[in-house]
Design a protein around this motif. Structure first.
Motif, PDB file in Angstrom:
ATOM      1  N   GLN A   1      16.782   4.251  13.769  1.00 22.17           N
ATOM      2  CA  GLN A   1      17.464   5.317  13.038  1.00 22.17           C
ATOM      3  C   GLN A   1      18.665   5.858  13.822  1.00 22.17           C
ATOM      4  O   GLN A   1      18.816   5.601  15.020  1.00 22.17           O
ATOM      5  CB  GLN A   1      16.482   6.444  12.713  1.00 22.17           C
ATOM      6  CG  GLN A   1      15.409   6.016  11.714  1.00 22.17           C
ATOM      7  CD  GLN A   1      14.528   7.170  11.301  1.00 22.17           C
ATOM      8  OE1 GLN A   1      13.833   7.761  12.112  1.00 22.17           O
ATOM      9  NE2 GLN A   1      14.564   7.516  10.017  1.00 22.17           N
ATOM     10  N   PHE A   2      19.501   6.625  13.142  1.00 20.70           N
ATOM     11  CA  PHE A   2      20.716   7.112  13.769  1.00 20.70           C
ATOM     12  C   PHE A   2      20.975   8.570  13.399  1.00 20.70           C
ATOM     13  O   PHE A   2      20.309   9.139  12.525  1.00 20.70           O
ATOM     14  CB  PHE A   2      21.921   6.243  13.360  1.00 20.70           C
ATOM     15  CG  PHE A   2      22.251   6.270  11.889  1.00 20.70           C
ATOM     16  CD1 PHE A   2      23.234   7.116  11.385  1.00 20.70           C
ATOM     17  CD2 PHE A   2      21.590   5.430  10.994  1.00 20.70           C
ATOM     18  CE1 PHE A   2      23.543   7.141  10.035  1.00 20.70           C
ATOM     19  CE2 PHE A   2      21.891   5.443   9.630  1.00 20.70           C
ATOM     20  CZ  PHE A   2      22.874   6.303   9.151  1.00 20.70           C
ATOM     21  N   ILE A   3      21.926   9.156  14.104  1.00 20.37           N
ATOM     22  CA  ILE A   3      22.383  10.513  13.798  1.00 20.37           C
ATOM     23  C   ILE A   3      23.874  10.456  13.470  1.00 20.37           C
ATOM     24  O   ILE A   3      24.549   9.463  13.745  1.00 20.37           O
ATOM     25  CB  ILE A   3      22.123  11.491  14.965  1.00 20.37           C
ATOM     26  CG1 ILE A   3      22.799  10.993  16.265  1.00 20.37           C
ATOM     27  CG2 ILE A   3      20.639  11.689  15.172  1.00 20.37           C
ATOM     28  CD1 ILE A   3      24.112  11.618  16.584  1.00 20.37           C
ATOM     29  N   ILE A   4      24.374  11.516  12.864  1.00 24.02           N
ATOM     30  CA  ILE A   4      25.814  11.694  12.708  1.00 24.02           C
ATOM     31  C   ILE A   4      26.164  13.030  13.351  1.00 24.02           C
ATOM     32  O   ILE A   4      25.532  14.049  13.058  1.00 24.02           O
ATOM     33  CB  ILE A   4      26.239  11.679  11.231  1.00 24.02           C
ATOM     34  CG1 ILE A   4      26.133  10.251  10.673  1.00 24.02           C
ATOM     35  CG2 ILE A   4      27.665  12.192  11.066  1.00 24.02           C
ATOM     36  CD1 ILE A   4      26.541  10.103   9.222  1.00 24.02           C
ATOM     37  N   PHE A   5      27.123  13.005  14.273  1.00 22.52           N
ATOM     38  CA  PHE A   5      27.509  14.241  14.928  1.00 22.52           C
ATOM     39  C   PHE A   5      28.926  14.649  14.539  1.00 22.52           C
ATOM     40  O   PHE A   5      29.737  13.839  14.118  1.00 22.52           O
ATOM     41  CB  PHE A   5      27.393  14.117  16.455  1.00 22.52           C
ATOM     42  CG  PHE A   5      28.512  13.333  17.110  1.00 22.52           C
ATOM     43  CD1 PHE A   5      29.703  13.956  17.485  1.00 22.52           C
ATOM     44  CD2 PHE A   5      28.367  11.978  17.376  1.00 22.52           C
ATOM     45  CE1 PHE A   5      30.728  13.239  18.087  1.00 22.52           C
ATOM     46  CE2 PHE A   5      29.393  11.254  17.986  1.00 22.52           C
ATOM     47  CZ  PHE A   5      30.575  11.880  18.339  1.00 22.52           C
TER      48      PHE A   5
ATOM     49  N   ASP B   1      27.440  20.037  15.059  1.00 18.95           N
ATOM     50  CA  ASP B   1      26.555  19.432  14.058  1.00 18.95           C
ATOM     51  C   ASP B   1      25.919  18.154  14.587  1.00 18.95           C
ATOM     52  O   ASP B   1      26.613  17.292  15.145  1.00 18.95           O
ATOM     53  CB  ASP B   1      27.325  19.067  12.787  1.00 18.95           C
ATOM     54  CG  ASP B   1      27.818  20.285  12.027  1.00 18.95           C
ATOM     55  OD1 ASP B   1      27.149  21.324  12.087  1.00 18.95           O
ATOM     56  OD2 ASP B   1      28.875  20.183  11.381  1.00 18.95           O
ATOM     57  N   VAL B   2      24.626  18.017  14.382  1.00 13.90           N
ATOM     58  CA  VAL B   2      23.930  16.755  14.593  1.00 13.90           C
ATOM     59  C   VAL B   2      22.964  16.597  13.426  1.00 13.90           C
ATOM     60  O   VAL B   2      22.038  17.393  13.269  1.00 13.90           O
ATOM     61  CB  VAL B   2      23.157  16.706  15.930  1.00 13.90           C
ATOM     62  CG1 VAL B   2      22.439  15.369  16.066  1.00 13.90           C
ATOM     63  CG2 VAL B   2      24.088  16.921  17.113  1.00 13.90           C
ATOM     64  N   THR B   3      23.199  15.588  12.597  1.00 19.06           N
ATOM     65  CA  THR B   3      22.382  15.358  11.405  1.00 19.06           C
ATOM     66  C   THR B   3      21.537  14.108  11.585  1.00 19.06           C
ATOM     67  O   THR B   3      22.023  13.070  12.005  1.00 19.06           O
ATOM     68  CB  THR B   3      23.275  15.180  10.166  1.00 19.06           C
ATOM     69  OG1 THR B   3      24.100  16.338  10.010  1.00 19.06           O
ATOM     70  CG2 THR B   3      22.441  14.986   8.920  1.00 19.06           C
ATOM     71  N   GLY B   4      20.260  14.197  11.239  1.00 14.86           N
ATOM     72  CA  GLY B   4      19.405  13.032  11.354  1.00 14.86           C
ATOM     73  C   GLY B   4      17.934  13.425  11.314  1.00 14.86           C
ATOM     74  O   GLY B   4      17.607  14.594  11.143  1.00 14.86           O
ATOM     75  N   PRO B   5      17.043  12.463  11.510  1.00 16.47           N
ATOM     76  CA  PRO B   5      17.366  11.035  11.650  1.00 16.47           C
ATOM     77  C   PRO B   5      17.721  10.410  10.300  1.00 16.47           C
ATOM     78  O   PRO B   5      17.116  10.742   9.281  1.00 16.47           O
ATOM     79  CB  PRO B   5      16.068  10.436  12.207  1.00 16.47           C
ATOM     80  CG  PRO B   5      14.991  11.352  11.706  1.00 16.47           C
ATOM     81  CD  PRO B   5      15.598  12.719  11.634  1.00 16.47           C
ATOM     82  N   LEU B   6      18.700   9.516  10.315  1.00 14.60           N
ATOM     83  CA  LEU B   6      19.176   8.847   9.120  1.00 14.60           C
ATOM     84  C   LEU B   6      18.851   7.354   9.187  1.00 14.60           C
ATOM     85  O   LEU B   6      18.642   6.796  10.262  1.00 14.60           O
ATOM     86  CB  LEU B   6      20.683   9.047   8.975  1.00 14.60           C
ATOM     87  CG  LEU B   6      21.157  10.511   8.859  1.00 14.60           C
ATOM     88  CD1 LEU B   6      22.671  10.597   8.981  1.00 14.60           C
ATOM     89  CD2 LEU B   6      20.694  11.122   7.542  1.00 14.60           C
ATOM     90  N   GLY B   7      18.862   6.714   8.026  1.00  6.74           N
ATOM     91  CA  GLY B   7      18.550   5.289   7.967  1.00  6.74           C
ATOM     92  C   GLY B   7      17.053   5.034   7.954  1.00  6.74           C
ATOM     93  O   GLY B   7      16.240   5.928   8.203  1.00  6.74           O
ATOM     94  N   LYS B   8      16.696   3.809   7.656  1.00  8.51           N
ATOM     95  CA  LYS B   8      15.285   3.419   7.622  1.00  8.51           C
ATOM     96  C   LYS B   8      14.810   3.035   9.018  1.00  8.51           C
ATOM     97  O   LYS B   8      15.518   2.338   9.748  1.00  8.51           O
ATOM     98  CB  LYS B   8      15.087   2.224   6.680  1.00  8.51           C
ATOM     99  CG  LYS B   8      15.330   2.527   5.212  1.00  8.51           C
ATOM    100  CD  LYS B   8      15.064   1.282   4.370  1.00  8.51           C
ATOM    101  CE  LYS B   8      15.244   1.569   2.886  1.00  8.51           C
ATOM    102  NZ  LYS B   8      15.009   0.351   2.068  1.00  8.51           N
TER     103      LYS B   8
END
Length: 278
Positions: A32-36, A84-91
């Motif tokens: 998984q990943f984050i978006i900052f 901002d740090v958004t996550g966890p994203l993705g499968k």
């Protein structure tokens, strides 16, 4: 705000940061990943989670100082905060039922493949890691990788560590030695993942690759991370980022990945105070 708990250089231009993000750390899984976003004027940048500590409430990212946002991120230090740090994203990665796995990382891709190997090792899977770097100066996370695998093979382009060659050379040698891999995980430059997938297809070995494509929103709405997979359009952010390497159109992905090179260079020059044509 997300506080930077730790920052250290792994090698030239590659930095590790540990960030306080308890809700993300509680949910994060390998793959998984984050978006900052550094501040309210910053661009949205995706980074795969290198490690996570649920008890400590932290996530770890590893990045290369290669563009405007990552160079701005490097200007921050321990005690500073990211807006901002958004996550966890993705499968999350799926590898249930595997017994013998080769995890292959190319350069910075080793920071992404490390959590995969760590998870597999905790599941009792036999894990071999093959890591490829430009030269000894760019080798990262060697001790961490060695701690979560059965065998670690480090290749360098120039042979400066005494082991010259490509990761595909090492993988082929291990297969021909009799290593019965039921899964290969390859993470790194697109060209590396392409040739690993071509090799494993010859041997009929299932192969997972991580498609780190151009991305903006990370939720499947913008469509920027699209790729052709098994003849169909998929989105890396919500359908991946893990995909069957034998079904990815790597040539198309490489063409799309180079679309904004000139704009990236222009912005980089502005950040450094250099004329674009210099």
């Amino acid at each position: 705000m997300y506080e930077i708990i730790e920052k250290r250089d792994l090698c030239e231009n590659i930095v590790l940061m540990k960030i306080k993000a308890p809700l993300i750390a509680k949910k994060a899984q390998p793959g998984q990943f984050i978006i900052f976003r550094i501040d309210d004027k910053g661009e949205r940048v995706p980074l795969t989670i290198n490690d996570y500590d649920e008890d400590g409430g932290t996530i770890t990212i590893v990045f290369q100082k290669i563009g405007v946002s990552t160079k701005r991120l490097d200007m921050l230090n321990t005690g500073d905060s990211i807006m901002d740090v958004t996550g966890p994203l993705g499968k999350p990665s799926e590898f249930e039922g595997c017994k013998n796995v080769a995890v292959i990382g190319g350069g910075l891709g080793c920071a992404i493949s490390y959590p995969q190997a760590k998870k597999l090792s905790s599941m009792g899977v036999n894990v071999d890691i093959i890591a490829g770097f430009r030269n000894t100066d760019y080798i990262i996370l060697e001790d961490e990788m060695r701690a979560v695998c059965r065998d670690l093979i480090v290749m360098t382009d120039d042979g400066s560590n005494g082991n010259k060659g490509l990761v595909t050379d090492a993988l082929k040698a291990e297969i021909e030695k009799g290593k019965n891999y039921d899964l290969v995980i390859a993470i790194g430059p697109l060209i590396m993942m392409k040739f690993v997938s071509l090799l494993t297809k010859e041997y009929g070995i299932k192969t997972i690759v991580s498609m780190n494509t151009i991305m903006i929103d990370g939720t499947g709405m913008c469509g920027c991370c699209r790729l052709t997979y098994d003849g169909k359009v998929k989105f890396a952010c919500v359908d991946g980022p893990d995909f069957d390497g034998h079904k990815v159109d790597f040539d198309e992905a490489m063409r799309r990945n180079s679309v904004f090179k000139s704009q990236e260079r222009e912005q980089d020059c502005k950040l450094m105070g250099v004329k674009v044509n210099d």
